[in-house]
Design an enzyme around this catalytic site. Sequence first.
Site, PDB file in Angstrom:
ATOM      1  N   ASP A   1      -6.318   1.657   1.716  1.00  0.00           N
ATOM      2  CA  ASP A   1      -6.105   1.849   3.152  1.00  0.00           C
ATOM      3  C   ASP A   1      -7.424   1.556   3.868  1.00  0.00           C
ATOM      4  O   ASP A   1      -8.368   1.051   3.251  1.00  0.00           O
ATOM      5  CB  ASP A   1      -5.599   3.279   3.438  1.00  0.00           C
TER       6      ASP A   1
ATOM      7  N   LYS B   1       0.827  -1.220   0.000  1.00  0.00           N
ATOM      8  CA  LYS B   1       0.000   0.000   0.000  1.00  0.00           C
ATOM      9  C   LYS B   1       0.857   1.264   0.000  1.00  0.00           C
ATOM     10  O   LYS B   1       0.635   2.186  -0.797  1.00  0.00           O
ATOM     11  CB  LYS B   1      -0.924   0.007   1.237  1.00  0.00           C
TER      12      LYS B   1
END
Length: 218
Positions: free
Chosen positions: A149, A131
């Site tokens: 997220d 991420k």
Amino acid sequence: MTNYLKQLFWSIIGLMKSKEICQKLDIMIPNPHCELIYNKDYELLIAVMLSAQCTDKRVNSVTKILFSKYNLKQLATMKLKELEKELFSLGAASKKSYYLKEIASRLLNDYDGIVPNNRQYLESLPGVGHKTCNVVLAELFNENTLAVDTHVSRVAKRLGISNENDNVLEIEKKLELFFKGCDYHRLHHQLVLFGRYICTAKKPRCKDCLIKCKNIEL
Ligand code: SF4
């Protein structure tokens, strides 16, 4: 209806739905942007790493002081205990201090302190996962990546694009498929800000939301 026609039908419905959601996001979040404040490429990389389990607001308040006091070389050679004091309010300060020092030192040794457009290298840095890497590649190099997220994950589930038990990589794949052809970088920021300020974890502001999802009774 043959299987082929059924598939075609559902992909047309999906396309219409994704376009509609994009249009509504464009109205609600017309100027999507990264809320982490940075001036140098390494500052963004470090800030995203520090934002794990922490708000961008808190990270900004810490990095504002940190980056004004120390440059990358100083961060790489600082004593861990000193660094921990600087990062104390972020939580997991000892782990984050170690990651930060390692990142600074490796960047200086390997790329003269410049963040490279190299996923494999970035993901080999401590504390830098998939991420974080997606955010950095999109933000610094305009790569078409879609980072998932906590906000993006919640929104994807509420919109019925992903399932409750999907992991982050499964959610990313489903979002990419659903929003195929879209600017993922822009969409990522829109979904983050939408999740942060409208489709919030507790008490989502459904009355102000243009996307009336199936979970509207939340
Ligand atoms: S209607 Fe409510 S729960 Fe559904 S997407 Fe909008 S804010 Fe989120």
